[in-house]
Design a protein around this motif. Structure first.
Motif, PDB file in Angstrom:
ATOM      1  N   GLU A 141      11.801   3.007  12.932  1.00  0.00           N
ATOM      2  CA  GLU A 141      11.325   2.351  11.711  1.00  0.00           C
ATOM      3  C   GLU A 141      11.341   3.334  10.539  1.00  0.00           C
ATOM      4  OE1 GLU A 141       8.007  -1.020  10.929  1.00  0.00           O
ATOM      5  OE2 GLU A 141       7.292   0.758  11.998  1.00  0.00           O
ATOM      6  N   ARG A 142      10.929   4.558  10.796  1.00  0.00           N
ATOM      7  CA  ARG A 142      10.913   5.583   9.755  1.00  0.00           C
ATOM      8  C   ARG A 142      12.346   5.895   9.287  1.00  0.00           C
ATOM      9  NH1 ARG A 142       5.907   8.974  10.111  1.00  0.00           N
ATOM     10  NH2 ARG A 142       4.540   7.905  11.571  1.00  0.00           N
ATOM     11  N   ILE A 143      13.278   5.915  10.219  1.00  0.00           N
ATOM     12  CA  ILE A 143      14.687   6.148   9.875  1.00  0.00           C
ATOM     13  C   ILE A 143      15.210   4.994   9.029  1.00  0.00           C
ATOM     14  CG2 ILE A 143      17.012   6.269  10.859  1.00  0.00           C
ATOM     15  CD1 ILE A 143      15.718   7.943  13.166  1.00  0.00           C
ATOM     16  N   SER A 173       0.838  -1.182   0.000  1.00  0.00           N
ATOM     17  CA  SER A 173       0.000   0.000   0.000  1.00  0.00           C
ATOM     18  C   SER A 173       0.876   1.235   0.000  1.00  0.00           C
ATOM     19  CB  SER A 173      -0.967  -0.060   1.133  1.00  0.00           C
ATOM     20  OG  SER A 173      -0.797   0.874   2.141  1.00  0.00           O
ATOM     21  N   ALA A 174       0.971   2.089  -1.089  1.00  0.00           N
ATOM     22  CA  ALA A 174       1.759   3.315  -1.078  1.00  0.00           C
ATOM     23  C   ALA A 174       1.835   3.846   0.349  1.00  0.00           C
ATOM     24  CB  ALA A 174       1.165   4.365  -2.008  1.00  0.00           C
ATOM     25  N   ILE A 175       3.039   4.246   0.738  1.00  0.00           N
ATOM     26  CA  ILE A 175       3.268   4.722   2.104  1.00  0.00           C
ATOM     27  C   ILE A 175       2.408   5.955   2.403  1.00  0.00           C
ATOM     28  CG2 ILE A 175       5.267   6.204   1.648  1.00  0.00           C
ATOM     29  CD1 ILE A 175       5.222   3.738   4.512  1.00  0.00           C
ATOM     30  N   ASP A 192       5.502  -3.250   2.382  1.00  0.00           N
ATOM     31  CA  ASP A 192       5.091  -4.649   2.233  1.00  0.00           C
ATOM     32  C   ASP A 192       4.632  -5.237   3.564  1.00  0.00           C
ATOM     33  OD1 ASP A 192       7.356  -5.512   3.666  1.00  0.00           O
ATOM     34  OD2 ASP A 192       8.374  -6.312   1.901  1.00  0.00           O
ATOM     35  N   ALA A 193       4.230  -6.499   3.537  1.00  0.00           N
ATOM     36  CA  ALA A 193       3.698  -7.167   4.729  1.00  0.00           C
ATOM     37  C   ALA A 193       4.720  -7.259   5.849  1.00  0.00           C
ATOM     38  CB  ALA A 193       3.194  -8.561   4.356  1.00  0.00           C
ATOM     39  N   ASN A 194       5.998  -7.222   5.516  1.00  0.00           N
ATOM     40  CA  ASN A 194       7.067  -7.260   6.524  1.00  0.00           C
ATOM     41  C   ASN A 194       7.523  -5.867   6.950  1.00  0.00           C
ATOM     42  OD1 ASN A 194       7.217 -10.119   6.593  1.00  0.00           O
ATOM     43  ND2 ASN A 194       8.323 -10.052   4.651  1.00  0.00           N
ATOM     44  N   ARG A 195       6.766  -4.863   6.517  1.00  0.00           N
ATOM     45  CA  ARG A 195       7.038  -3.459   6.842  1.00  0.00           C
ATOM     46  C   ARG A 195       8.380  -2.983   6.283  1.00  0.00           C
ATOM     47  NH1 ARG A 195       3.365  -1.093   9.822  1.00  0.00           N
ATOM     48  NH2 ARG A 195       4.710   0.429  10.837  1.00  0.00           N
ATOM     49  N   ASN A 196       8.678  -3.448   5.081  1.00  0.00           N
ATOM     50  CA  ASN A 196       9.824  -2.940   4.327  1.00  0.00           C
ATOM     51  C   ASN A 196       9.302  -2.002   3.260  1.00  0.00           C
ATOM     52  OD1 ASN A 196      11.997  -4.522   5.527  1.00  0.00           O
ATOM     53  ND2 ASN A 196      10.955  -6.262   4.611  1.00  0.00           N
ATOM     54  N   THR A 197      10.066  -0.964   2.955  1.00  0.00           N
ATOM     55  CA  THR A 197       9.670  -0.053   1.889  1.00  0.00           C
ATOM     56  C   THR A 197      10.140  -0.607   0.554  1.00  0.00           C
ATOM     57  OG1 THR A 197      11.679   1.235   2.231  1.00  0.00           O
ATOM     58  CG2 THR A 197       9.664   2.029   3.314  1.00  0.00           C
ATOM     59  N   GLY A 246      -4.161   6.449   8.693  1.00  0.00           N
ATOM     60  CA  GLY A 246      -3.907   6.316  10.113  1.00  0.00           C
ATOM     61  C   GLY A 246      -2.788   5.364  10.487  1.00  0.00           C
ATOM     62  N   GLY A 247      -2.035   4.877   9.496  1.00  0.00           N
ATOM     63  CA  GLY A 247      -0.911   3.987   9.781  1.00  0.00           C
ATOM     64  C   GLY A 247       0.147   4.686  10.613  1.00  0.00           C
ATOM     65  N   THR A 248       0.799   3.919  11.463  1.00  0.00           N
ATOM     66  CA  THR A 248       1.815   4.483  12.337  1.00  0.00           C
ATOM     67  C   THR A 248       3.129   3.731  12.178  1.00  0.00           C
ATOM     68  OG1 THR A 248       1.181   3.037  14.165  1.00  0.00           O
ATOM     69  CG2 THR A 248       0.095   5.189  14.045  1.00  0.00           C
ATOM     70  N   ALA A 249       4.174   4.328  12.686  1.00  0.00           N
ATOM     71  CA  ALA A 249       5.502   3.714  12.670  1.00  0.00           C
ATOM     72  C   ALA A 249       6.342   4.417  13.721  1.00  0.00           C
ATOM     73  CB  ALA A 249       6.150   3.858  11.303  1.00  0.00           C
ATOM     74  N   SER A 250       7.264   3.681  14.305  1.00  0.00           N
ATOM     75  CA  SER A 250       8.177   4.286  15.269  1.00  0.00           C
ATOM     76  C   SER A 250       9.184   5.164  14.527  1.00  0.00           C
ATOM     77  CB  SER A 250       8.918   3.201  16.050  1.00  0.00           C
ATOM     78  OG  SER A 250       9.832   2.526  15.197  1.00  0.00           O
TER      79      SER A 250
END
Length: 195
Positions: free
Chosen positions: A46-48, A30-32, A79-84, A39-43
């Motif tokens: 994770e963003r770094i 899903s495009a970031i 992706d499903a593993n939270r990789n960009t 409402g998606g979140t990230a630490s």
């Protein structure tokens, strides 16, 4: 293929050629932006990590003589593993051809010629804006752009950028915008050193 215009065929032919050249890379599929909008979140960490991964994949493209031309949150997947994952190479540049796409407002280099030809400087500028988006969940000058279409580009051309003083990776973002990096690898290395 939904678009049957000759330009569309040409764009897709270039995109196919680029994917063949790039082969596989863990961050080049899903495009970031929609993730954050919904409402998606990230630490912060994770963003770094996403920012560094983006810089690494852009260097990978440049090493293959490909310039994406439209780097930004609408072309960065999660992706499903939270990789960009960077995608959408239709209209991109390969082997120093002129890209047929340009970065959106707030991401394009303030020098129109740099953006027009998707130079490395333009790509690094867009990388800075993309890191800003990854860190803050918003595009540079988004509020102004929503009030008046094209305003983000006008502000950047005037040299007016968002204040990144208190933003994680803010000094790196600012250096991308000022053209102080000569490669995406330098950006990735700076992120690694800072964290």
């Amino acid at each position: 293929m939904p678009y049957r215009h000759p330009d569309s065929y040409r764009h897709f032919a270039v995109e196919k050629q680029i994917y063949r050249r790039l082969g596989t890379h863990p961050n080049a599929h899903s495009a970031i932006r929609l993730y954050f909008k919904n409402g998606g979140t990230a630490s912060v960490q994770e963003r770094i990590k996403w920012s560094r991964d983006l810089a690494v994949v852009i260097q990978y493209l440049h090493d293959k003589n490909v310039r994406q031309g439209d780097i930004g949150g609408r072309n960065i997947l999660l992706d499903a593993n939270r990789n960009t994952l960077l995608y959408d190479f239709a209209g991109s540049s390969i082997d120093d051809t002129r890209a047929e796409v340009v970065a959106q407002d707030g991401f394009g280099h303030p020098d129109h010629e740099e953006s027009k030809y998707s130079t490395i400087r333009a790509e690094i500028h867009a990388l800075g804006s993309s890191i800003f988006e990854l860190i803050t969940s918003t595009c540079p000058h988004q509020e102004e752009h929503e009030k008046e279409w094209g305003m983000a580009e006008v502000l950047l051309r005037r040299g007016i950028y968002p204040d990144v003083t208190d933003v994680p990776l803010g000094s790196i973002i600012a250096k991308c915008w000022k053209g102080e990096y000569s490669s995406a690898q330098e950006v990735a290395d700076a992120i690694k050193e800072q964290n």
